[in-house]
Design an enzyme around this catalytic site. Structure first.
Site, PDB file in Angstrom:
ATOM      1  CE  LYS A 125      -7.059   2.906  -1.605  1.00 31.97           C
ATOM      2  NZ  LYS A 125      -7.203   3.811  -0.496  1.00 31.97           N
ATOM      3  CG  ASP A 156     -11.134   4.612  -0.315  1.00 35.53           C
ATOM      4  OD1 ASP A 156     -11.592   4.495   0.830  1.00 35.53           O
ATOM      5  OD2 ASP A 156      -9.936   4.437  -0.607  1.00 35.53           O
ATOM      6  CG  ASP A 157      -9.882   8.690  -3.415  1.00 28.27           C
ATOM      7  OD1 ASP A 157      -8.849   8.383  -2.822  1.00 28.27           O
ATOM      8  OD2 ASP A 157     -10.279   8.121  -4.454  1.00 28.27           O
ATOM      9  CG  ASN A 192      -4.272   5.825   3.951  1.00 20.89           C
ATOM     10  OD1 ASN A 192      -5.147   5.128   3.463  1.00 20.89           O
ATOM     11  ND2 ASN A 192      -3.287   6.331   3.238  1.00 20.89           N
ATOM     12  CG  ASN A 251      -1.482   8.983   0.811  1.00 19.15           C
ATOM     13  OD1 ASN A 251      -0.807   8.995   1.814  1.00 19.15           O
ATOM     14  ND2 ASN A 251      -2.807   8.862   0.816  1.00 19.15           N
ATOM     15  NE  ARG A 287      -6.653  11.937  -6.328  1.00 20.57           N
ATOM     16  CZ  ARG A 287      -6.706  10.945  -5.426  1.00 20.57           C
ATOM     17  NH1 ARG A 287      -5.737  10.062  -5.305  1.00 20.57           N
ATOM     18  NH2 ARG A 287      -7.756  10.806  -4.647  1.00 20.57           N
ATOM     19  CE1 TYR A 289      -4.112   1.712   0.323  1.00 16.45           C
ATOM     20  CE2 TYR A 289      -3.273   2.621   2.368  1.00 16.45           C
ATOM     21  CZ  TYR A 289      -4.220   2.609   1.364  1.00 16.45           C
ATOM     22  OH  TYR A 289      -5.268   3.481   1.406  1.00 16.45           O
ATOM     23  CD  GLU A 341      -9.252   4.231  -3.718  1.00 15.36           C
ATOM     24  OE1 GLU A 341     -10.089   3.620  -3.032  1.00 15.36           O
ATOM     25  OE2 GLU A 341      -8.587   5.195  -3.299  1.00 15.36           O
ATOM     26  CG  ASP A 342      -6.695   6.876  -6.198  1.00 11.84           C
ATOM     27  OD1 ASP A 342      -7.292   7.274  -5.174  1.00 11.84           O
ATOM     28  OD2 ASP A 342      -5.515   6.462  -6.161  1.00 11.84           O
TER      29      ASP A 342
HETATM   30  N1  LIG Z   1      -4.853  10.217   3.521  1.00 13.28           N
HETATM   31  C1  LIG Z   1      -5.798   9.690   2.781  1.00 13.28           C
HETATM   32  O1  LIG Z   1      -6.454   8.719   3.197  1.00 13.28           O
HETATM   33  C2  LIG Z   1      -6.106  10.245   1.449  1.00 13.28           C
HETATM   34  C3  LIG Z   1      -5.305  11.154   0.848  1.00 13.28           C
HETATM   35  N2  LIG Z   1      -5.610  11.656  -0.388  1.00 13.28           N
HETATM   36  C4  LIG Z   1      -4.660  12.537  -1.029  1.00 13.28           C
HETATM   37  O2  LIG Z   1      -5.234  13.779  -1.311  1.00 13.28           O
HETATM   38  C5  LIG Z   1      -4.589  14.356  -2.412  1.00 13.28           C
HETATM   39  C6  LIG Z   1      -5.615  15.048  -3.272  1.00 13.28           C
HETATM   40  O3  LIG Z   1      -6.551  14.124  -3.761  1.00 13.28           O
HETATM   41  P1  LIG Z   1      -7.856  14.644  -4.541  1.00 13.28           P
HETATM   42  O4  LIG Z   1      -8.595  15.606  -3.720  1.00 13.28           O
HETATM   43  O5  LIG Z   1      -8.581  13.470  -5.028  1.00 13.28           O
HETATM   44  O6  LIG Z   1      -7.181  15.389  -5.764  1.00 13.28           O
HETATM   45  P2  LIG Z   1      -7.796  16.523  -6.664  1.00 13.28           P
HETATM   46  O7  LIG Z   1      -6.926  16.625  -7.854  1.00 13.28           O
HETATM   47  O8  LIG Z   1      -9.252  16.309  -6.829  1.00 13.28           O
HETATM   48  O9  LIG Z   1      -7.622  17.855  -5.766  1.00 13.28           O
HETATM   49  C7  LIG Z   1      -6.398  18.464  -5.491  1.00 13.28           C
HETATM   50  C8  LIG Z   1      -6.677  19.834  -4.938  1.00 13.28           C
HETATM   51  O10 LIG Z   1      -5.453  20.404  -4.494  1.00 13.28           O
HETATM   52  C9  LIG Z   1      -5.394  21.757  -4.970  1.00 13.28           C
HETATM   53  N3  LIG Z   1      -4.012  22.210  -5.083  1.00 13.28           N
HETATM   54  C10 LIG Z   1      -3.087  21.865  -5.999  1.00 13.28           C
HETATM   55  N4  LIG Z   1      -1.943  22.516  -5.757  1.00 13.28           N
HETATM   56  C11 LIG Z   1      -2.154  23.304  -4.693  1.00 13.28           C
HETATM   57  C12 LIG Z   1      -1.379  24.234  -3.969  1.00 13.28           C
HETATM   58  N5  LIG Z   1      -0.126  24.472  -4.322  1.00 13.28           N
HETATM   59  N6  LIG Z   1      -1.935  24.875  -2.926  1.00 13.28           N
HETATM   60  C13 LIG Z   1      -3.202  24.623  -2.564  1.00 13.28           C
HETATM   61  N7  LIG Z   1      -4.001  23.749  -3.203  1.00 13.28           N
HETATM   62  C14 LIG Z   1      -3.488  23.098  -4.251  1.00 13.28           C
HETATM   63  C15 LIG Z   1      -6.089  21.701  -6.317  1.00 13.28           C
HETATM   64  O11 LIG Z   1      -6.440  23.011  -6.684  1.00 13.28           O
HETATM   65  P3  LIG Z   1      -6.935  23.360  -8.169  1.00 13.28           P
HETATM   66  O12 LIG Z   1      -8.334  22.800  -8.245  1.00 13.28           O
HETATM   67  O13 LIG Z   1      -6.911  24.839  -8.185  1.00 13.28           O
HETATM   68  O14 LIG Z   1      -6.007  22.694  -9.112  1.00 13.28           O
HETATM   69  C16 LIG Z   1      -7.269  20.815  -5.967  1.00 13.28           C
HETATM   70  O15 LIG Z   1      -8.274  21.560  -5.362  1.00 13.28           O
HETATM   71  C17 LIG Z   1      -3.805  13.236  -3.092  1.00 13.28           C
HETATM   72  O16 LIG Z   1      -2.443  13.440  -2.878  1.00 13.28           O
HETATM   73  C18 LIG Z   1      -4.241  11.991  -2.363  1.00 13.28           C
HETATM   74  O17 LIG Z   1      -3.186  11.068  -2.207  1.00 13.28           O
HETATM   75  C19 LIG Z   1      -6.756  11.289  -1.040  1.00 13.28           C
HETATM   76  C20 LIG Z   1      -7.595  10.381  -0.483  1.00 13.28           C
HETATM   77  C21 LIG Z   1      -7.301   9.741   0.778  1.00 13.28           C
HETATM   78  C1  LIG Z   2      -5.231   6.825   0.311  1.00 12.28           C
HETATM   79  C2  LIG Z   2      -5.907   7.155  -0.918  1.00 12.28           C
HETATM   80  O1  LIG Z   2      -6.966   6.635  -1.214  1.00 12.28           O
HETATM   81  C3  LIG Z   2      -5.326   8.132  -1.804  1.00 12.28           C
HETATM   82  O2  LIG Z   2      -4.310   8.730  -1.486  1.00 12.28           O
HETATM   83  O3  LIG Z   2      -5.897   8.338  -2.878  1.00 12.28           O
HETATM   84 MG   LIG Z   3      -7.500   6.921  -3.194  1.00 12.86          MG
END
Ligand SMILES: NC(=O)C1=CN([C@@H]2O[C@H](COP(=O)(O)OP(=O)(O)OC[C@H]3O[C@@H](n4cnc5c(N)ncnc54)[C@H](OP(=O)(O)O)[C@@H]3O)[C@@H](O)[C@H]2O)C=CC1
Ligand SMILES: CC(=O)C(=O)O
Ligand SMILES: [Mg+2]
Length: 618
Positions: free
Chosen positions: A210, A304-305, A511, A466, A192, A139, A281-282
């Site tokens: 997963k 999931d996200d 996570n 991540n 993503r 993972y 997912e993703d």
């Molecule tokens: N810990 C956990 O369990 C999980 C962690 N994550 C992590 O969350 C992250 C984002 O996932 P997700 O939301 O699906 O991705 P998205 O691409 O949907 O969203 C990313 C967001 O980050 C913003 N962003 C990009 N660069 C910057 C910056 N420099 N400053 C501020 N904001 C910024 C983007 O803005 P803009 O729209 O303007 O481009 C967008 O709103 C991933 O790295 C993923 O690994 C996700 C799910 C679970």
């Molecule tokens: C943990 C997870 O689902 C992610 O980073 O997208």
């Molecule tokens: Mg995910």
């Protein structure tokens, strides 16, 4: 009808019961719960139509060197394996020694994948025994590296791929999968992958990882999980030009073409496995939300996200309230900055808002939104009309506002200038909690975190992106910039930090791996027809109460990864209860059956069972 008497609400006892799992053999498959005993599913033997090398090469049946003499005779494999029968303990010893001799995490990943492809029972035994050590390989973070390299390290297929060239054929294709019983499907379109961007068909390693946790932690049976990639192309130029890339070599489908592709797939899998839970997912924003909205009231599915990340993050914030000596009921008094306005950021914040509303200490949903400040890559979602000194900014801000969707607009702060930097927002808001969901390393600047620490005795710093290379700050930075006072949780694991004062800065992993295995377990056992918002809220509350007072005092918010199985059992039991309480459960419990026993009894335990040849078995 389930009486409330049979609903065990004692989480401590659930956790204790979880620990007794190791003593058990195979439990009843979830699909058999309440349906009477099916003689073909005798937990003490496994019938198989296979014989000879076909058994040795079937990862779900193979025992490697552990076939007994009688079994070798029965199954026509005498002479096809080395003469000495070696029990699982010896196999584990050999496997672990080989694994330890490998130098890089990626080499370990390849080794473990090969083991999974040869002998799933041994793979899961190893994984459960060394969960805290190996979760980081199968993972995040190593699975991220494996996705980047997937086309180079490819050995053998696992799961199913549905690609743009399969349009019109999916309802037939689903019958190529060899198992009739599928309980959980994890599906990605690779758009993503973690914080690594569009990795196309290489994203397959994510559903596989997963689902390995679904089995190891959630106790779902290995034969009833299905990893899936929807290959609608990729916009990743380097993959498109890589001769070794294994996915479709065209840009992503989008718009109506994309949604009708996904619809064909959903219809196909739902027609073959109507009870299966589908975990999205993703998927990139806004597809992630659009698909969730489209299907959540029609089939058993969740994202999931968006949703299970929200459950574990809320759990972290609730546990941190206790760690700060405050009541969890004071969630509405928190000031939360969320950096990242995508699927995960919006999903997490929606979960926090739901919880504030459920606690009844805000007068409206809007009041709850007012406690959360959200930033995207341009800065704060604020009011462009207040950018009076910079006409360019007003125009740009107006454009950005028009691009925000309804979910994001809820967080816009009318009384604050649009596009303020994180540092400016921190100075104005004096947040108690900062969440990072951007996929961009270094976004939590030293200035921002130091400013936060100026106003908070125990700043809650959660860089959740991540893999670890994408975390908004490292654990060491968080503790350094807060003079060791931070309560820290990250998406990928970071080691504890030795502080200059001799204390240890405890790190937590926040996570969704803490939430989805238990959610899947509860949904599967209850045969829930729908996944409801309350399931996520209750998941959060369950996990938030699992750390002991001493652990909380030291900054530990959750049980360690080693206890993921106990967490899943507690969450699974609660989710199952919610399914019955809300009337979405379709499983039938026998009178007097304790739900926690049923959930525990359904959990897969990796032990070899005697194999018996039966030509008509399936
Ligand atoms: N810990 C956990 O369990 C999980 C962690 N994550 C992590 O969350 C992250 C984002 O996932 P997700 O939301 O699906 O991705 P998205 O691409 O949907 O969203 C990313 C967001 O980050 C913003 N962003 C990009 N660069 C910057 C910056 N420099 N400053 C501020 N904001 C910024 C983007 O803005 P803009 O729209 O303007 O481009 C967008 O709103 C991933 O790295 C993923 O690994 C996700 C799910 C679970
Ligand atoms: C943990 C997870 O689902 C992610 O980073 O997208
Ligand atoms: Mg995910």
């Amino acid at each position: 009808m389930l009486s409330s008497r049979t609903l065990s609400k004692n989480l401590a006892s659930v956790v204790r019961q979880g620990r007794s799992l190791a003593r058990r053999n195979y439990g009843l498959p979830a699909s058999a719960i309440g349906l009477g005993t099916d003689p073909r599913k005798d937990k003490n033997i496994q019938l198989t139509p296979l014989r000879g090398v076909n058994i040795i090469h079937d990862p779900l049946l193979s025992k490697g060197t552990a076939f007994s003499i009688a079994e070798r005779e029965r199954l026509s494999i005498r002479g096809l394996v080395p003469p000495r029968c070696q029990e699982m303990e010896k196999q584990l010893l050999r496997i672990k020694r080989n694994l330890d001799a490998l130098e890089t995490p990626l080499a370990k990943f390849v080794f473990l994948s090969a083991l999974q492809d040869r002998n799933e029972t041994l793979f899961y035994k190893l994984l459960i025994n060394y969960l805290d050590e190996l979760a980081g390989i199968i993972y995040t973070p190593t699975v991220g590296e494996a996705c980047l390299m997937s086309h180079s390290i490819y050995r053998r297929s696992r799961g199913m791929y549905f690609s743009s060239q399969d349009r019109g054929a999916m309802s037939a294709m689903v019958h190529n999968w060899p198992h009739d019983e599928v309980d959980v499907i994890v599906v990605t379109d690779g758009s993503r992958v973690l914080g690594l961007g569009d990795l196309g068909a290489n994203g397959m390693q994510i559903p596989i990882g997963k689902l390995s946790l679904y089995v190891a932690a959630g106790g779902i049976r290995p034969r009833s999980v299905l990893p899936v990639v929807l290959d609608v192309g990729t916009n990743n130029e380097s993959l498109l030009h890589d001769p070794l890339y294994l996915g479709m070599g065209h840009p992503r489908l989008d718009g109506e073409e994309y949604y009708s592709f996904v619809d064909e797939w959903v219809t196909a899998v739902h027609s073959r496995w109507p009870n299966a839970l589908i975990q999205f997912e993703d998927f990139k924003y806004p597809h992630a939300y659009n698909l969730l909205n489209k299907y959540q009231d029609k089939i058993t599915c969740f994202n999931d996200d968006i949703q299970s990340t929200s459950a574990i993050t809320l759990a972290g914030i609730l546990a941190s309230l206790k760690a700060r000596g405050r009541s969890q009921e004071t969630l509405n008094e928190e000031r939360i900055i969320c950096v990242g306005a995508g699927s995960a950021g919006v999903g997490v914040c929606e979960g926090i808002v739901d919880a504030m509303v459920a606690q009844g200490r805000v007068n409206s949903r809007d009041e709850a939104y007012s406690r959360i400040w959200m930033l995207d890559q341009h800065g704060l979602l604020g009011n462009p009309a207040l950018n009076t000194n910079d006409p360019q900014s007003i125009v740009g801000g107006g454009e950005r506002m028009s691009k925000l969707d309804e979910r994001q607009k809820c967080y816009v702060k009318a009384d604050m200038t649009d596009r303020l930097s994180l540092e400016e927002v921190v100075e104005q808001v004096k947040p108690t909690v900062i969440l990072g969901l951007t996929g961009v390393p270094g976004v939590f600047s030293e200035k921002a975190i130091r400013t936060m620490a100026k106003y908070q005795e125990k700043p809650i710093v959660f860089p959740l992106s991540n893999p670890d290379t994408r975390a908004e700050c490292t654990a060491e930075e968080a503790f350094k910039w807060t003079d060791g006072r931070a309560i820290f949780a990250s998406g990928s694991p970071f080691p504890d930090v030795n502080l200059p004062n001799g204390r240890v800065g405890r790190t937590n992993q926040c996570n969704n791996s803490y939430s989805f295995p238990g959610l899947g377990l509860g949904i599967t056992v209850s045969r829930a027809s729908r996944v409801t918002p309350n399931m996520f809220l209750e998941t959060a509350k369950t996990i938030a109460d699992m750390a002991s007072p001493q652990q909380l005092k030291e900054g530990t918010l959750f049980p360690g990864v080693h206890y993921l199985r106990d967490v899943a059992l507690a969450v699974g039991t609660r989710v199952c209860e919610v399914a019955f309480e809300e009337g979405v459960a379709t499983a039938v419990l026998k009178e007097g059956e304790m739900l926690s026993d049923v959930v525990e009894g359904s959990m897969f335990v990796p032990e070899y069972v005697p194999l018996v040849h039966a030509p008509n078995a399936h």
